[in-house]
Design an enzyme around this catalytic site. Structure first.
Site, PDB file in Angstrom:
ATOM      1  N   ARG A   1       0.817  -1.224   0.000  1.00  0.00           N
ATOM      2  CA  ARG A   1       0.000   0.000   0.000  1.00  0.00           C
ATOM      3  C   ARG A   1       0.844   1.265   0.000  1.00  0.00           C
ATOM      4  O   ARG A   1       0.374   2.328   0.399  1.00  0.00           O
ATOM      5  CB  ARG A   1      -0.990   0.000   1.169  1.00  0.00           C
ATOM      6  CG  ARG A   1      -2.002  -1.147   1.107  1.00  0.00           C
ATOM      7  CD  ARG A   1      -3.150  -0.935   2.088  1.00  0.00           C
ATOM      8  NE  ARG A   1      -4.113  -2.012   1.961  1.00  0.00           N
ATOM      9  CZ  ARG A   1      -4.127  -3.102   2.726  1.00  0.00           C
ATOM     10  NH1 ARG A   1      -3.209  -3.249   3.672  1.00  0.00           N
ATOM     11  NH2 ARG A   1      -5.050  -4.030   2.553  1.00  0.00           N
TER      12      ARG A   1
ATOM     13  N   LYS B   1       3.146  11.113 -11.453  1.00  0.00           N
ATOM     14  CA  LYS B   1       2.332  10.228 -12.282  1.00  0.00           C
ATOM     15  C   LYS B   1       3.114   8.949 -12.562  1.00  0.00           C
ATOM     16  O   LYS B   1       4.237   8.992 -13.067  1.00  0.00           O
ATOM     17  CB  LYS B   1       1.968  10.904 -13.597  1.00  0.00           C
ATOM     18  CG  LYS B   1       0.833  11.899 -13.491  1.00  0.00           C
ATOM     19  CD  LYS B   1       0.408  12.374 -14.870  1.00  0.00           C
ATOM     20  CE  LYS B   1      -0.796  13.288 -14.801  1.00  0.00           C
ATOM     21  NZ  LYS B   1      -1.215  13.745 -16.148  1.00  0.00           N
TER      22      LYS B   1
ATOM     23  N   GLU C   1       9.806  18.008 -25.017  1.00  0.00           N
ATOM     24  CA  GLU C   1       9.130  18.336 -23.766  1.00  0.00           C
ATOM     25  C   GLU C   1       9.620  19.666 -23.203  1.00  0.00           C
ATOM     26  O   GLU C   1       8.887  20.363 -22.507  1.00  0.00           O
ATOM     27  CB  GLU C   1       9.318  17.214 -22.741  1.00  0.00           C
ATOM     28  CG  GLU C   1       8.630  15.905 -23.098  1.00  0.00           C
ATOM     29  CD  GLU C   1       7.143  15.898 -22.762  1.00  0.00           C
ATOM     30  OE1 GLU C   1       6.617  16.932 -22.306  1.00  0.00           O
ATOM     31  OE2 GLU C   1       6.491  14.845 -22.955  1.00  0.00           O
TER      32      GLU C   1
ATOM     33  N   LYS D   1       7.035  22.907 -14.411  1.00  0.00           N
ATOM     34  CA  LYS D   1       6.174  21.782 -14.054  1.00  0.00           C
ATOM     35  C   LYS D   1       5.860  21.783 -12.563  1.00  0.00           C
ATOM     36  O   LYS D   1       4.727  21.497 -12.159  1.00  0.00           O
ATOM     37  CB  LYS D   1       6.822  20.458 -14.456  1.00  0.00           C
ATOM     38  CG  LYS D   1       5.898  19.270 -14.159  1.00  0.00           C
ATOM     39  CD  LYS D   1       6.305  18.003 -14.848  1.00  0.00           C
ATOM     40  CE  LYS D   1       5.227  16.931 -14.684  1.00  0.00           C
ATOM     41  NZ  LYS D   1       5.573  15.663 -15.357  1.00  0.00           N
TER      42      LYS D   1
ATOM     43  N   GLU E   1      -4.641  16.689 -11.066  1.00  0.00           N
ATOM     44  CA  GLU E   1      -5.292  17.051 -12.320  1.00  0.00           C
ATOM     45  C   GLU E   1      -6.802  17.126 -12.172  1.00  0.00           C
ATOM     46  O   GLU E   1      -7.570  16.519 -12.931  1.00  0.00           O
ATOM     47  CB  GLU E   1      -4.911  16.035 -13.414  1.00  0.00           C
ATOM     48  CG  GLU E   1      -4.957  16.602 -14.818  1.00  0.00           C
ATOM     49  CD  GLU E   1      -4.306  15.707 -15.848  1.00  0.00           C
ATOM     50  OE1 GLU E   1      -5.026  15.173 -16.705  1.00  0.00           O
ATOM     51  OE2 GLU E   1      -3.075  15.534 -15.785  1.00  0.00           O
TER      52      GLU E   1
ATOM     53  N   ARG F   1      -3.206  21.293 -14.376  1.00  0.00           N
ATOM     54  CA  ARG F   1      -2.201  20.296 -14.721  1.00  0.00           C
ATOM     55  C   ARG F   1      -2.461  19.689 -16.098  1.00  0.00           C
ATOM     56  O   ARG F   1      -1.541  19.211 -16.757  1.00  0.00           O
ATOM     57  CB  ARG F   1      -2.132  19.196 -13.652  1.00  0.00           C
ATOM     58  CG  ARG F   1      -1.038  18.190 -13.930  1.00  0.00           C
ATOM     59  CD  ARG F   1      -0.691  17.311 -12.756  1.00  0.00           C
ATOM     60  NE  ARG F   1       0.394  16.407 -13.114  1.00  0.00           N
ATOM     61  CZ  ARG F   1       1.071  15.672 -12.240  1.00  0.00           C
ATOM     62  NH1 ARG F   1       0.784  15.728 -10.954  1.00  0.00           N
ATOM     63  NH2 ARG F   1       2.033  14.874 -12.650  1.00  0.00           N
TER      64      ARG F   1
ATOM     65  N   ASN G   1      -0.445  18.260 -20.773  1.00  0.00           N
ATOM     66  CA  ASN G   1      -0.727  17.255 -21.803  1.00  0.00           C
ATOM     67  C   ASN G   1      -0.732  17.849 -23.214  1.00  0.00           C
ATOM     68  O   ASN G   1      -1.145  17.171 -24.161  1.00  0.00           O
ATOM     69  CB  ASN G   1      -2.076  16.581 -21.528  1.00  0.00           C
ATOM     70  CG  ASN G   1      -2.043  15.716 -20.284  1.00  0.00           C
ATOM     71  OD1 ASN G   1      -1.095  14.962 -20.073  1.00  0.00           O
ATOM     72  ND2 ASN G   1      -3.058  15.844 -19.451  1.00  0.00           N
TER      73      ASN G   1
ATOM     74  N   HIS H   1      -0.092  15.699 -26.247  1.00  0.00           N
ATOM     75  CA  HIS H   1      -0.136  14.286 -25.866  1.00  0.00           C
ATOM     76  C   HIS H   1      -1.341  13.538 -26.428  1.00  0.00           C
ATOM     77  O   HIS H   1      -1.233  12.347 -26.718  1.00  0.00           O
ATOM     78  CB  HIS H   1      -0.102  14.149 -24.343  1.00  0.00           C
ATOM     79  CG  HIS H   1       1.247  14.412 -23.748  1.00  0.00           C
ATOM     80  ND1 HIS H   1       1.893  15.623 -23.866  1.00  0.00           N
ATOM     81  CD2 HIS H   1       2.081  13.611 -23.035  1.00  0.00           C
ATOM     82  CE1 HIS H   1       3.063  15.550 -23.246  1.00  0.00           C
ATOM     83  NE2 HIS H   1       3.200  14.350 -22.744  1.00  0.00           N
TER      84      HIS H   1
ATOM     85  N   HIS I   1      -0.246  10.495 -28.378  1.00  0.00           N
ATOM     86  CA  HIS I   1      -0.547   9.139 -27.925  1.00  0.00           C
ATOM     87  C   HIS I   1      -1.283   8.341 -29.003  1.00  0.00           C
ATOM     88  O   HIS I   1      -1.092   7.123 -29.139  1.00  0.00           O
ATOM     89  CB  HIS I   1      -1.377   9.173 -26.645  1.00  0.00           C
ATOM     90  CG  HIS I   1      -0.575   9.497 -25.420  1.00  0.00           C
ATOM     91  ND1 HIS I   1      -1.147   9.711 -24.180  1.00  0.00           N
ATOM     92  CD2 HIS I   1       0.757   9.635 -25.235  1.00  0.00           C
ATOM     93  CE1 HIS I   1      -0.206   9.977 -23.297  1.00  0.00           C
ATOM     94  NE2 HIS I   1       0.963   9.934 -23.915  1.00  0.00           N
TER      95      HIS I   1
ATOM     96  N   HIS J   1       8.281   8.477 -27.586  1.00  0.00           N
ATOM     97  CA  HIS J   1       7.258   9.293 -26.935  1.00  0.00           C
ATOM     98  C   HIS J   1       7.468  10.787 -27.210  1.00  0.00           C
ATOM     99  O   HIS J   1       6.527  11.500 -27.578  1.00  0.00           O
ATOM    100  CB  HIS J   1       7.256   9.040 -25.424  1.00  0.00           C
ATOM    101  CG  HIS J   1       6.320   9.942 -24.677  1.00  0.00           C
ATOM    102  ND1 HIS J   1       4.952   9.888 -24.823  1.00  0.00           N
ATOM    103  CD2 HIS J   1       6.560  10.949 -23.791  1.00  0.00           C
ATOM    104  CE1 HIS J   1       4.387  10.814 -24.057  1.00  0.00           C
ATOM    105  NE2 HIS J   1       5.341  11.464 -23.432  1.00  0.00           N
TER     106      HIS J   1
END
Length: 369
Positions: A121, A143, A185, A227, A237, A242, A246, A249, A253, A267
């Site tokens: 956990r 993330k 980026e 960032k 987000e 936030r 993206n 993206h 993606h 990427h």
């Protein structure tokens, strides 16, 4: 050394940017190393360059590095490798108060962070990013995720690291293609919210990618600071702030999915193409001037990155690409928000985009170039 705080209350941490950090990793990580044995997760490529320096640093401080080596590439972000990694951590008797070191690029950081999030956990981890893309983006913000057949990063958790060490020396071992992909980026931070930084990228991008250490430190530190501000404002987000990260993206993606999440399109290369598409689509809708969209494409081309999806040799339709977007993790109540531009340095979240219009736009782009 540049030190950038990520201010998240009890989950706050520092990002340190300098050359030589990996060779002195044990000193920086000392507050988090409670045991003699230290679990380190890396991949086959990174291990060739950085296993020995990190192991030597840990040994000098009285620690024994215990290694788990992943296959290189995006294929490691899978259920299979996650299960192998968690089983290995359990066999190493990692406890909740322990920290795992993630030595590698975004794939290693994402997988390690997710494993740390779910192991008993939640236990701690430290990011040791070795690619430009990981240093300026994926190692910061918490993330973590793996890919599934349905899409990229659809299974994951928010789990902040305890420390990030961005060693600029690591960038000297990267192929130029990886450096260019990472710089996409960097450019992103200028496009989405800092026109002065975009100007800086236009002037200094080529020299930074070529290895100018002073410029690389500026690129990494300024990107991380940008960032960090956004993450501190909207960690999970939920407010839309936030989501601006993206930019590029959603389109990117979809292209990655169409190319099988393979080395055919890295990427960062997908994000670069995605930002060009976002700028052109913004111009198509009358949100920005065509000259601004062209300027985005020119800056990305100057960094050695592709700006036309026709160069990928895809045989699909715009509808097929838009279909991939339906599996995007940002889908909300059946709609997909897009990050578009009002100007360079002014991105916004548009929740009124019709995918049928995106499909038509992508059909045009597939035939362009």
């Amino acid at each position: 050394m540049a030190v950038i705080p990520v201010a998240l209350g009890g989950r706050s941490y520092e990002v340190r940017v300098e050359s030589g950090l990996l060779a002195d990793a044990a000193t920086h990580c000392a507050p988090f190393l409670r045991k003699t044995r230290v679990p380190v997760i890396t991949d086959e490529n990174v291990a060739q360059h950085w296993r020995e320096p990190v192991e030597r640093s840990l040994a000098a401080a009285g620690h024994e590095a215990r290694w788990h080596v992943l296959p290189a590439g995006e294929r490691a972000k899978s259920w299979t490798e996650l299960a192998r990694t968690v089983d290995w951590l359990l066999s190493e008797e990692v406890e909740r108060g322990d920290h795992i070191l993630a030595l590698g690029g975004g794939v290693v950081g994402d997988l390690t962070g997710f494993a740390a999030a779910i192991l008993k956990r939640g236990c701690g981890f430290v990011q040791l990013p070795t690619t430009l893309l990981a240093q300026v983006d994926s190692s910061v913000g918490g993330k973590t995720a793996i890919n599934t057949p349905a899409g990229k990063n659809l299974v994951g958790a928010f789990h902040q690291p305890s420390l990030v060490l961005a060693d600029l020396d690591a960038l000297g071992t990267l192929p130029q293609r990886e450096m260019r992909a990472g710089f996409a980026e960097v450019i992103k931070y200028g496009i989405l919210g800092d026109p002065e930084f975009f100007d800086w990228c236009e002037r200094n991008g080529h020299a930074a990618i070529s290895g100018d250490t002073d410029l690389l430190e500026q690129a990494v530190a300024r990107s991380v600071a940008a960032k960090a501000r956004i993450v501190a404002e909207d960690e999970r987000e939920t407010t839309g702030a936030r989501a601006l990260l993206n930019l590029g993206h959603t389109f990117g993606h979809a292209l990655e999915a169409q190319t099988g999440f393979s080395d055919r399109l890295l990427h960062g290369e997908g994000v670069a193409l995605g930002m060009v598409l976002a700028a052109r689509y913004s111009a198509r809708r009358g949100l920005i001037a065509p000259d601004d969209a062209a300027r985005v494409a020119t800056a990305i081309a100057a960094a050695g990155l592709q700006t036309e999806i026709s160069t990928l040799g895809l045989t699909c339709t715009g509808t097929a690409l838009a279909d991939h977007m339906m599996h995007d993790k940002k889908m909300d109540a059946g709609t997909l928000p897009f990050i578009l531009l009002r100007s360079i340095g002014a991105a916004f979240l548009d929740r009124e985009v019709a995918l049928i219009d995106v499909s038509a736009f992508l059909d045009e782009q597939l035939l362009a170039g």
